[in-house]
Design a protein around this motif. Structure first.
Motif, PDB file in Angstrom:
ATOM      1  N   SER A 198       0.837  -1.209   0.000  1.00 33.75           N
ATOM      2  CA  SER A 198       0.000   0.000   0.000  1.00 33.75           C
ATOM      3  C   SER A 198       0.864   1.248   0.000  1.00 33.75           C
ATOM      4  N   HIS A 199       2.062   1.156   0.599  1.00 32.75           N
ATOM      5  CA  HIS A 199       2.955   2.307   0.724  1.00 32.75           C
ATOM      6  C   HIS A 199       4.367   1.933   0.287  1.00 32.75           C
ATOM      7  N   LEU A 200       5.131   2.973  -0.037  1.00 31.08           N
ATOM      8  CA  LEU A 200       6.477   2.788  -0.569  1.00 31.08           C
ATOM      9  C   LEU A 200       7.421   3.807   0.054  1.00 31.08           C
ATOM     10  N   ALA A 201       8.616   3.353   0.406  1.00 35.84           N
ATOM     11  CA  ALA A 201       9.673   4.260   0.862  1.00 35.84           C
ATOM     12  C   ALA A 201      10.907   4.012   0.009  1.00 35.84           C
ATOM     13  N   TYR A 202      11.500   5.088  -0.488  1.00 30.66           N
ATOM     14  CA  TYR A 202      12.729   4.974  -1.261  1.00 30.66           C
ATOM     15  C   TYR A 202      13.898   5.406  -0.387  1.00 30.66           C
ATOM     16  N   MET A 203      14.907   4.527  -0.273  1.00 33.31           N
ATOM     17  CA  MET A 203      16.085   4.818   0.537  1.00 33.31           C
ATOM     18  C   MET A 203      17.312   5.018  -0.337  1.00 33.31           C
ATOM     19  N   ASN A 204      18.173   5.945   0.083  1.00 39.43           N
ATOM     20  CA  ASN A 204      19.436   6.175  -0.608  1.00 39.43           C
ATOM     21  C   ASN A 204      20.442   6.716   0.404  1.00 39.43           C
ATOM     22  N   LYS A 205      21.616   6.097   0.443  1.00 34.99           N
ATOM     23  CA  LYS A 205      22.702   6.519   1.330  1.00 34.99           C
ATOM     24  C   LYS A 205      22.247   6.639   2.784  1.00 34.99           C
ATOM     25  N   GLY A 206      21.459   5.647   3.213  1.00 35.51           N
ATOM     26  CA  GLY A 206      21.067   5.563   4.616  1.00 35.51           C
ATOM     27  C   GLY A 206      19.877   6.400   5.012  1.00 35.51           C
ATOM     28  N   GLU A 207      19.314   7.152   4.073  1.00 36.07           N
ATOM     29  CA  GLU A 207      18.190   8.022   4.386  1.00 36.07           C
ATOM     30  C   GLU A 207      16.929   7.571   3.658  1.00 36.07           C
ATOM     31  N   ILE A 208      15.779   7.840   4.273  1.00 36.22           N
ATOM     32  CA  ILE A 208      14.510   7.667   3.574  1.00 36.22           C
ATOM     33  C   ILE A 208      14.261   8.953   2.802  1.00 36.22           C
ATOM     34  N   VAL A 209      14.484   8.884   1.507  1.00 37.58           N
ATOM     35  CA  VAL A 209      14.431  10.072   0.653  1.00 37.58           C
ATOM     36  C   VAL A 209      12.998  10.535   0.420  1.00 37.58           C
ATOM     37  N   GLU A 210      12.114   9.549   0.239  1.00 32.74           N
ATOM     38  CA  GLU A 210      10.720   9.881  -0.071  1.00 32.74           C
ATOM     39  C   GLU A 210       9.839   8.699   0.308  1.00 32.74           C
ATOM     40  N   SER A 211       8.636   8.981   0.778  1.00 32.24           N
ATOM     41  CA  SER A 211       7.710   7.904   1.131  1.00 32.24           C
ATOM     42  C   SER A 211       6.276   8.382   0.925  1.00 32.24           C
ATOM     43  N   GLY A 212       5.388   7.417   0.745  1.00 32.29           N
ATOM     44  CA  GLY A 212       3.974   7.733   0.552  1.00 32.29           C
ATOM     45  C   GLY A 212       3.257   6.530  -0.024  1.00 32.29           C
ATOM     46  N   GLU A 213       2.042   6.734  -0.498  1.00 35.85           N
ATOM     47  CA  GLU A 213       1.303   5.652  -1.133  1.00 35.85           C
ATOM     48  C   GLU A 213       2.016   5.228  -2.420  1.00 35.85           C
ATOM     49  N   VAL A 214       1.920   3.951  -2.735  1.00 34.08           N
ATOM     50  CA  VAL A 214       2.677   3.394  -3.861  1.00 34.08           C
ATOM     51  C   VAL A 214       2.437   4.167  -5.155  1.00 34.08           C
ATOM     52  N   ASP A 215       1.174   4.325  -5.536  1.00 38.22           N
ATOM     53  CA  ASP A 215       0.869   5.008  -6.801  1.00 38.22           C
ATOM     54  C   ASP A 215       1.348   6.456  -6.789  1.00 38.22           C
ATOM     55  N   GLU A 216       1.237   7.096  -5.642  1.00 39.64           N
ATOM     56  CA  GLU A 216       1.670   8.489  -5.524  1.00 39.64           C
ATOM     57  C   GLU A 216       3.160   8.630  -5.800  1.00 39.64           C
ATOM     58  N   ILE A 217       3.966   7.698  -5.240  1.00 42.47           N
ATOM     59  CA  ILE A 217       5.421   7.776  -5.421  1.00 42.47           C
ATOM     60  C   ILE A 217       5.812   7.370  -6.838  1.00 42.47           C
ATOM     61  N   ILE A 218       5.240   6.311  -7.345  1.00 42.34           N
ATOM     62  CA  ILE A 218       5.627   5.813  -8.666  1.00 42.34           C
ATOM     63  C   ILE A 218       5.191   6.749  -9.780  1.00 42.34           C
ATOM     64  N   LEU A 219       3.983   7.292  -9.679  1.00 40.64           N
ATOM     65  CA  LEU A 219       3.446   8.120 -10.760  1.00 40.64           C
ATOM     66  C   LEU A 219       3.738   9.607 -10.581  1.00 40.64           C
ATOM     67  N   ASN A 220       3.982  10.027  -9.338  1.00 44.49           N
ATOM     68  CA  ASN A 220       4.117  11.464  -9.105  1.00 44.49           C
ATOM     69  C   ASN A 220       5.195  11.763  -8.057  1.00 44.49           C
TER      70      ASN A 220
END
Length: 236
Positions: A198-220
């Protein structure tokens, strides 16, 4: 189970691996964590599951620090399954035996979950003779049989055959639909996140760069680094 991560860091040999200032995960959420190799995804999963200590900061579970009692309500399934050197049936039933569940109830629950995961025919087989996909099904069955309210999956379908992966995914979907646990799934597979989470978090270099609902992150996605990963410009 509700989670709150506060001022969390992890260092290995003075190298900063994790640096998460504040992250909140509501109960019943199915969160997929993606990102390149070395982003800190698995380290975060291990800290949340309390099998590794943070250098600073804390993880709060329903507003409280970790306790031994809480551990009974959590399960972590690794990429590489760790099974007892005994039969499939005993591997799955073992956590219930430790909790002194009645034999009849143990048998009913083990047979039920083995049938669901299509491993009933492996009931008496020794763990060391199983294929990778079979072993991972047993490991997941052993975790789900405890009915945890927090389930942490660390690349749990990596390096197994597609048919086994679909069975594992279906079991996770059914479990989430039936019991509404909080699930955290570390994966490199963006399509898997879209199928399950239902939700997605993108991590890079030890940080959570962005998170939210899956469609929101993937599409926008609002973050250029996340956008590059989703589009395939950043390789795992």
């Amino acid at each position: 189970m509700e989670l709150r991560i506060k001022d969390l860091t992890k260092l290995y040999d003075d190298k900063l691996i994790l640096d998460i200032e504040d992250f909140y995960l509501p109960e019943k959420t199915f969160l997929g964590i993606i990102g390149p190799n070395g982003a800190g995804k698995s380290t975060l999963a291990k800290i949340v599951a309390n099998i590794e200590d943070a250098s600073t900061g804390e993880v709060l579970y329903n507003g409280s620090s970790f306790t031994a009692e809480l551990s009974k309500d959590m399960t972590l399934v690794f990429q590489k399954p760790y099974l007892l050197l005994t039969t499939v049936y005993h591997n799955i039933s073992y956590p219930l035996q430790l909790r002194k569940v009645a034999k009849e109830e143990i048998h009913r629950r083990v047979m039920e979950i083995m049938e669901e995961m299509e491993i009933l025919h492996l009931k008496d087989q020794k763990a060391w003779t199983l294929s990778g996909g079979e072993a991972q099904k047993v490991a997941l069955a052993r975790g789900l049989i405890l009915k945890p309210s927090l389930l942490v999956l660390d690349e749990f379908t990596a390096n197994i055959d597609p048919a086994s992966m679909l069975i594992l995914e279906k079991s996770i979907q059914n479990y989430h639909a039936k019991y509404s646990p909080t699930i955290i799934m570390v994966t490199h597979n963006l399509q898997q996140v879209q199928r399950l989470c239902s939700h997605l978090a993108y991590m890079n270099k030890g940080e959570i760069v962005e998170s939210g609902e899956v469609d929101e992150i993937i599409l926008n996605s609002q973050n250029p680094i996340t956008q590059k990963f989703i589009s395939g410009e950043i390789v795992v």
